[in-house]
Design a protein around this motif. Structure first.
Motif, mmCIF file in Angstrom:
data_model
loop_
_atom_site.group_PDB
_atom_site.id
_atom_site.type_symbol
_atom_site.label_atom_id
_atom_site.label_comp_id
_atom_site.label_asym_id
_atom_site.label_seq_id
_atom_site.Cartn_x
_atom_site.Cartn_y
_atom_site.Cartn_z
ATOM 1 N N GLY A 71 -13.193 8.633 14.902
ATOM 2 C CA GLY A 71 -12.948 7.259 14.473
ATOM 3 C C GLY A 71 -13.106 6.288 15.624
ATOM 4 O O GLY A 71 -13.183 6.692 16.792
ATOM 5 N N TYR A 72 -13.158 5.007 15.293
ATOM 6 C CA TYR A 72 -13.253 3.974 16.321
ATOM 7 C C TYR A 72 -12.669 2.667 15.807
ATOM 8 O O TYR A 72 -12.560 2.436 14.598
ATOM 9 C CB TYR A 72 -14.695 3.772 16.793
ATOM 10 N N VAL A 101 -12.722 5.652 10.204
ATOM 11 C CA VAL A 101 -12.338 7.046 10.427
ATOM 12 C C VAL A 101 -13.291 7.935 9.646
ATOM 13 O O VAL A 101 -13.562 7.694 8.457
ATOM 14 C CB VAL A 101 -10.884 7.301 9.981
ATOM 15 N N HIS A 102 -13.822 8.951 10.297
ATOM 16 C CA HIS A 102 -14.738 9.891 9.648
ATOM 17 C C HIS A 102 -14.021 10.571 8.483
ATOM 18 O O HIS A 102 -12.860 10.972 8.614
ATOM 19 C CB HIS A 102 -15.197 10.933 10.682
ATOM 20 N N PRO A 103 -14.695 10.725 7.332
ATOM 21 C CA PRO A 103 -14.047 11.360 6.167
ATOM 22 C C PRO A 103 -13.443 12.725 6.466
ATOM 23 O O PRO A 103 -12.412 13.091 5.887
ATOM 24 C CB PRO A 103 -15.190 11.467 5.152
ATOM 25 N N ASP A 104 -14.061 13.499 7.368
ATOM 26 C CA ASP A 104 -13.550 14.836 7.688
ATOM 27 C C ASP A 104 -12.224 14.792 8.440
ATOM 28 O O ASP A 104 -11.523 15.810 8.524
ATOM 29 C CB ASP A 104 -14.563 15.606 8.540
ATOM 30 N N GLY A 107 -6.493 11.279 7.018
ATOM 31 C CA GLY A 107 -5.208 11.903 6.711
ATOM 32 C C GLY A 107 -4.519 12.520 7.909
ATOM 33 O O GLY A 107 -3.476 13.170 7.756
ATOM 34 N N ARG A 108 -5.052 12.306 9.093
ATOM 35 C CA ARG A 108 -4.461 12.881 10.303
ATOM 36 C C ARG A 108 -3.874 11.815 11.229
ATOM 37 O O ARG A 108 -3.580 12.104 12.386
ATOM 38 C CB ARG A 108 -5.517 13.708 11.045
ATOM 39 N N GLY A 109 -3.727 10.603 10.726
ATOM 40 C CA GLY A 109 -3.096 9.555 11.528
ATOM 41 C C GLY A 109 -3.985 8.953 12.585
ATOM 42 O O GLY A 109 -3.486 8.316 13.534
ATOM 43 N N MET A 114 -5.211 4.736 16.739
ATOM 44 C CA MET A 114 -6.093 3.740 17.346
ATOM 45 C C MET A 114 -5.464 2.354 17.301
ATOM 46 O O MET A 114 -5.549 1.589 18.271
ATOM 47 C CB MET A 114 -7.453 3.740 16.646
ATOM 48 N N LEU A 115 -4.828 2.009 16.176
ATOM 49 C CA LEU A 115 -4.194 0.694 16.071
ATOM 50 C C LEU A 115 -3.058 0.568 17.079
ATOM 51 O O LEU A 115 -2.925 -0.471 17.741
ATOM 52 C CB LEU A 115 -3.669 0.466 14.654
ATOM 53 N N ASN A 116 -2.247 1.595 17.207
ATOM 54 C CA ASN A 116 -1.151 1.554 18.185
ATOM 55 C C ASN A 116 -1.684 1.385 19.595
ATOM 56 O O ASN A 116 -1.095 0.664 20.421
ATOM 57 C CB ASN A 116 -0.305 2.822 18.085
ATOM 58 N N GLU A 117 -2.810 2.036 19.882
ATOM 59 C CA GLU A 117 -3.419 1.912 21.210
ATOM 60 C C GLU A 117 -3.924 0.486 21.436
ATOM 61 O O GLU A 117 -3.797 -0.066 22.541
ATOM 62 C CB GLU A 117 -4.566 2.908 21.348
ATOM 63 N N ALA A 118 -4.491 -0.124 20.383
ATOM 64 C CA ALA A 118 -4.965 -1.503 20.487
ATOM 65 C C ALA A 118 -3.796 -2.459 20.717
ATOM 66 O O ALA A 118 -3.869 -3.369 21.550
ATOM 67 C CB ALA A 118 -5.725 -1.891 19.224
#
Length: 380
Positions: A71-72, A101-104, A107-109, A114-118
């Motif tokens: 994801g990005y 987030v990649h479909p694969d 569901g893994r947060g 990424m949002l928390n990191e931003a």
């Protein structure tokens, strides 16, 4: 792309890229060889060229697992000006410009990580707009975005657009696309023949390849009325570094990137309107994407110039096959809607915003100072 942190499993790697690191990445062999990429080269170069991006700003957050892209999240640096006075006092912040987030790996947060990191990297100084439905709830659930608001606008229709929206809204009807196109072409031919004739503008219309000192002097009286107070330097950046390229340009499309990198008939153009004395009376930025038109920025000196500008936009719509015009800017929305000729019908629309708690006091009560092109709306 160097990972700057790992989760407890030791598999997930997180990278935060500033201007220098982003340039190194898109210039690397790794970027050329990857199956999926977190940004197109054109968008990366635009981010790097942003006059409001500081050297250590985090522009892109990327999560990978065993070198697979998970994801990005992209961030566009900007500034909120604290007053309409010419004192330059402002707050540095970032727009949440994309999240995927990649479909694969859903569901893994990953999106939450990424949002928390931003939020941490930008000390909570973040805003977002033009997000997909439901994403505002995701932002609010972080506990950092309790303030949301809408800017009202209008969408004006100048013909039939069945072939554009029906397949998107009702995928089962994609097989009827040829019929829908035929219906559009027939209806629009009839309407174009019957629609009222356009009144030509009496002003000189000059396409602008670049804003100059002359335009800076004209804009000085209007920029202070906006929340983000774009300068001539930033307008030139918007014109010269679009995120989306016309699909006919060589290597315009980046199929490895999830978001749009190219589109048919995509242009962003600036025009200067001058009276018979060659005095600048209006400046407008027009963003065309196929049959859709928006006006990211518009500056008008007086009512006469506003009427002449409406005539010019009428001409542009008619000569370029535009079928939908969207406007939010409150000061001119009603005037343009009243003077626009050939519109079949109009409907109300809105643009939603999320604002972090850290920025709320700088935005609340000043929402009317937001222009149509603010955020990343000038680029997409």
């Amino acid at each position: 792309m160097d990972g700057q942190g790992k989760d407890s499993k030791g598999k997930m790697e997180l990278a935060k890229l500033n201007k220098r690191e982003l340039l190194e990445y898109v210039d690397s062999d790794q970027f050329q060889e990857e199956e999926l990429v977190p940004i197109s080269r054109q968008r990366a170069l635009s981010q790097i060229s942003n006059p409001r991006a500081e050297d250590e700003d985090v522009l892109l957050i990327v999560l990978t697992e065993n070198k697979r892209l998970c994801g990005y999240l992209g961030i566009l640096p900007d500034r909120i000006f604290l007053s309409q006075e010419d004192d330059g006092q402002s707050i540095h912040f970032g727009w949440l410009s994309c999240i995927w987030v990649h479909p694969d790996f859903q569901g893994r947060g990953i999106a939450r990580k990424m949002l928390n990191e931003a939020i941490q990297s930008w000390k909570g100084m973040l805003m977002g707009t033009e997000f997909v439905p439901g994403l505002d709830q995701f932002y609010r659930s972080s506990g950092s975005f309790s303030y949301t608001f809408c800017v009202q606008g209008v969408r004006m229709y100048f013909g039939s657009t069945l072939a554009d929206w029906v397949p998107r809204k009702i995928p089962a009807l994609k097989s009827f696309l040829p019929v829908l196109k035929w219906t559009d072409d027939t209806c629009n031919w009839i309407w174009d023949f019957m629609r009222p004739k356009m009144k030509a503008t009496g002003y000189q219309v000059k396409p602008l390849q670049q804003f100059t000192t002359k335009h800076e002097l004209f804009l000085r009286g209007y920029i202070g009325k906006s929340l983000f107070q774009r300068s001539v330097e930033e307008f030139n950046w918007i014109l010269q570094h679009p995120w989306v390229l016309d699909a006919l340009e060589p290597n315009a499309c980046e199929p490895r990137y999830h978001f749009t990198s190219c589109a048919k008939n995509f242009t962003i153009t600036a025009f200067e309107l001058c009276n018979n004395e060659d005095q600048t009376k209006a400046i407008v930025l027009i963003l065309r994407r196929g049959i859709y038109l928006s006006i990211p920025y518009l500056f008008v000196s007086d009512d006469e110039a506003g009427s002449e500008l409406s005539n010019f936009i009428n001409e542009y719509i008619h000569s370029n096959g535009i079928r939908v015009l969207k406007i939010f800017q409150k000061e001119i929305r009603n005037k343009i809607q009243k003077e626009m000729k050939g519109s079949l019908f109009s409907r109300q629309t809105k643009r939603e915003f999320v604002c972090s708690d850290a920025l709320k006091n700088f935005v609340s009560g000043r929402e009317d100072l937001i222009c149509d092109g603010d955020g990343d709306c000038s680029f997409t």
